[in-house]
Design an enzyme around this catalytic site. Structure first.
Site, PDB file in Angstrom:
ATOM      1  N   GLU A  94       0.846  -1.203   0.000  1.00  0.00           N
ATOM      2  CA  GLU A  94       0.000   0.000   0.000  1.00  0.00           C
ATOM      3  C   GLU A  94       0.881   1.253   0.000  1.00  0.00           C
ATOM      4  O   GLU A  94       2.008   1.224   0.510  1.00  0.00           O
ATOM      5  CB  GLU A  94      -0.908  -0.079   1.241  1.00  0.00           C
ATOM      6  CG  GLU A  94      -1.750   1.129   1.546  1.00  0.00           C
ATOM      7  CD  GLU A  94      -2.857   1.399   0.543  1.00  0.00           C
ATOM      8  OE1 GLU A  94      -2.548   1.502  -0.657  1.00  0.00           O
ATOM      9  OE2 GLU A  94      -4.016   1.538   0.967  1.00  0.00           O
ATOM     10  N   ASP A  95       0.355   2.325  -0.579  1.00  0.00           N
ATOM     11  CA  ASP A  95       1.131   3.570  -0.605  1.00  0.00           C
ATOM     12  C   ASP A  95       1.234   4.214   0.777  1.00  0.00           C
ATOM     13  O   ASP A  95       2.323   4.478   1.272  1.00  0.00           O
ATOM     14  CB  ASP A  95       0.539   4.555  -1.640  1.00  0.00           C
ATOM     15  CG  ASP A  95      -0.965   4.802  -1.454  1.00  0.00           C
ATOM     16  OD1 ASP A  95      -1.579   4.204  -0.544  1.00  0.00           O
ATOM     17  OD2 ASP A  95      -1.528   5.607  -2.222  1.00  0.00           O
ATOM     18  N   ASP A  98      -2.872   5.635   6.875  1.00  0.00           N
ATOM     19  CA  ASP A  98      -3.244   6.901   7.507  1.00  0.00           C
ATOM     20  C   ASP A  98      -4.075   6.551   8.763  1.00  0.00           C
ATOM     21  O   ASP A  98      -3.503   6.291   9.822  1.00  0.00           O
ATOM     22  CB  ASP A  98      -4.040   7.679   6.451  1.00  0.00           C
ATOM     23  CG  ASP A  98      -4.354   9.099   6.840  1.00  0.00           C
ATOM     24  OD1 ASP A  98      -3.600   9.688   7.605  1.00  0.00           O
ATOM     25  OD2 ASP A  98      -5.376   9.639   6.357  1.00  0.00           O
ATOM     26  N   PHE A 147      -0.784  16.328   3.548  1.00  0.00           N
ATOM     27  CA  PHE A 147      -1.266  15.628   2.368  1.00  0.00           C
ATOM     28  C   PHE A 147      -0.129  15.543   1.362  1.00  0.00           C
ATOM     29  O   PHE A 147       0.421  16.552   0.929  1.00  0.00           O
ATOM     30  CB  PHE A 147      -2.492  16.312   1.752  1.00  0.00           C
ATOM     31  CG  PHE A 147      -3.169  15.405   0.769  1.00  0.00           C
ATOM     32  CD1 PHE A 147      -3.914  14.318   1.201  1.00  0.00           C
ATOM     33  CD2 PHE A 147      -3.020  15.614  -0.592  1.00  0.00           C
ATOM     34  CE1 PHE A 147      -4.500  13.449   0.291  1.00  0.00           C
ATOM     35  CE2 PHE A 147      -3.607  14.750  -1.512  1.00  0.00           C
ATOM     36  CZ  PHE A 147      -4.348  13.662  -1.063  1.00  0.00           C
ATOM     37  N   ARG A 160       0.934  11.799  -9.941  1.00  0.00           N
ATOM     38  CA  ARG A 160       1.376  10.426  -9.648  1.00  0.00           C
ATOM     39  C   ARG A 160       2.762  10.135 -10.225  1.00  0.00           C
ATOM     40  O   ARG A 160       3.520   9.360  -9.673  1.00  0.00           O
ATOM     41  CB  ARG A 160       0.395   9.406 -10.214  1.00  0.00           C
ATOM     42  CG  ARG A 160      -0.971   9.388  -9.541  1.00  0.00           C
ATOM     43  CD  ARG A 160      -1.749   8.152  -9.986  1.00  0.00           C
ATOM     44  NE  ARG A 160      -3.173   8.219  -9.674  1.00  0.00           N
ATOM     45  CZ  ARG A 160      -3.713   7.842  -8.520  1.00  0.00           C
ATOM     46  NH1 ARG A 160      -2.957   7.390  -7.551  1.00  0.00           N
ATOM     47  NH2 ARG A 160      -5.017   7.911  -8.327  1.00  0.00           N
TER      48      ARG A 160
HETATM   49  P1  IMP Z   1      -6.557   4.977   5.623  1.00  0.00           P
HETATM   50  O1  IMP Z   1      -7.718   4.024   5.495  1.00  0.00           O
HETATM   51  O2  IMP Z   1      -6.992   6.246   6.327  1.00  0.00           O
HETATM   52  O3  IMP Z   1      -5.335   4.374   6.252  1.00  0.00           O
HETATM   53  O4  IMP Z   1      -6.281   5.470   4.172  1.00  0.00           O
HETATM   54  C1  IMP Z   1      -5.223   5.138   3.386  1.00  0.00           C
HETATM   55  C2  IMP Z   1      -5.488   5.661   1.991  1.00  0.00           C
HETATM   56  O5  IMP Z   1      -5.828   7.060   2.016  1.00  0.00           O
HETATM   57  C3  IMP Z   1      -4.252   5.567   1.133  1.00  0.00           C
HETATM   58  O6  IMP Z   1      -4.187   4.351   0.453  1.00  0.00           O
HETATM   59  C4  IMP Z   1      -4.452   6.711   0.169  1.00  0.00           C
HETATM   60  O7  IMP Z   1      -5.282   6.320  -0.895  1.00  0.00           O
HETATM   61  C5  IMP Z   1      -5.189   7.749   0.968  1.00  0.00           C
HETATM   62  N1  IMP Z   1      -4.247   8.721   1.524  1.00  0.00           N
HETATM   63  C6  IMP Z   1      -3.977   8.928   2.836  1.00  0.00           C
HETATM   64  N2  IMP Z   1      -3.081   9.909   3.003  1.00  0.00           N
HETATM   65  C7  IMP Z   1      -2.755  10.320   1.747  1.00  0.00           C
HETATM   66  C8  IMP Z   1      -1.841  11.315   1.250  1.00  0.00           C
HETATM   67  O8  IMP Z   1      -1.148  12.043   1.992  1.00  0.00           O
HETATM   68  N3  IMP Z   1      -1.771  11.434  -0.099  1.00  0.00           N
HETATM   69  C9  IMP Z   1      -2.508  10.675  -0.954  1.00  0.00           C
HETATM   70  N4  IMP Z   1      -3.367   9.738  -0.532  1.00  0.00           N
HETATM   71  C10 IMP Z   1      -3.483   9.553   0.805  1.00  0.00           C
END
Ligand code: IMP
Length: 180
Positions: A94-95, A98, A147, A160
């Protein structure tokens, strides 16, 4: 742009370090790397090249309801795996983690399919933002609460392809449907 948070060489160093660890941990286990589209495509591409062991790659596309910069944890599978995970060692790639809601939900979904194991590999960890307890098994870089875009991460589908990661000014981040 606000500021460069991780330059290309810091990213490559982090990806290569994960590659060394996964290659050691999964020797003889033929892991299945599951990239979460779209944000993880560049990370998975570099990680796959950094591995020195046989492995297979597949992708899932998921979406979650929420604003452009946060997720709600209600994860919908837009495009599922083609490879059967039953009896496989799975590494979810995963990228960003959060709140942790997306990955914890995905883990439940994949575990119901009887893999041998499921681990998390994330390029960026934002530990201060967690809503559910989740510690990735492999983390590239610990990120600030900002962000971030570039190296696969988008803002409204842009940026991207930028080879480094930078933050964008919060006042420019408006509410839009969540994208990955
Ligand atoms: P989580 O469910 O809150 O952990 O969300 C993770 C997802 O939110 C990541 O896979 C991203 O798609 C998106 N995301 C969270 N922070 C960022 C960011 O700083 N930049 C871009 N996408 C983000």
């Amino acid at each position: 742009m606000d500021r460069v948070v991780f330059d290309a060489s810091a990213i490559q160093k982090a990806v290569n370090a994960i590659g060394v660890r996964i290659s050691a941990d999964y020797r003889g286990k033929n892991p299945l790397l599951v990239g979460i589209l779209r944000g993880a495509y560049m990370f998975l591409s570099d990680l796959s090249r950094a591995l020195t062991i046989p492995h297979t790659v597949d992708f899932m596309a998921v979406s979650s309801y929420g604003s452009g910069t946060s997720t709600s944890g209600i994860v919908r599978i837009e495009s599922d795996l083609r490879i059967n995970v039953e009896g496989r060692h799975v590494v979810i790639v995963e990228d960003v983690v959060d709140t942790g809601l997306t990955l914890s939900q995905l883990k439940k979904t994949l575990e119901a399919r009887h893999p041998l194991s499921v681990k998390f590999c994330v390029l960026l960890d934002k530990p201060t933002r967690r809503k559910v307890p989740l510690v990735p098994d492999y983390t590239g870089l610990t990120a600030p609460d900002a962000f971030l875009v570039g190296y696969g991460l988008d803002y409204l589908e842009y940026f991207r392809g930028i080879p480094y990661i930078f933050s964008i000014k919060p006042e420019l981040v408006q509410s839009e449907p969540a994208s990955r």
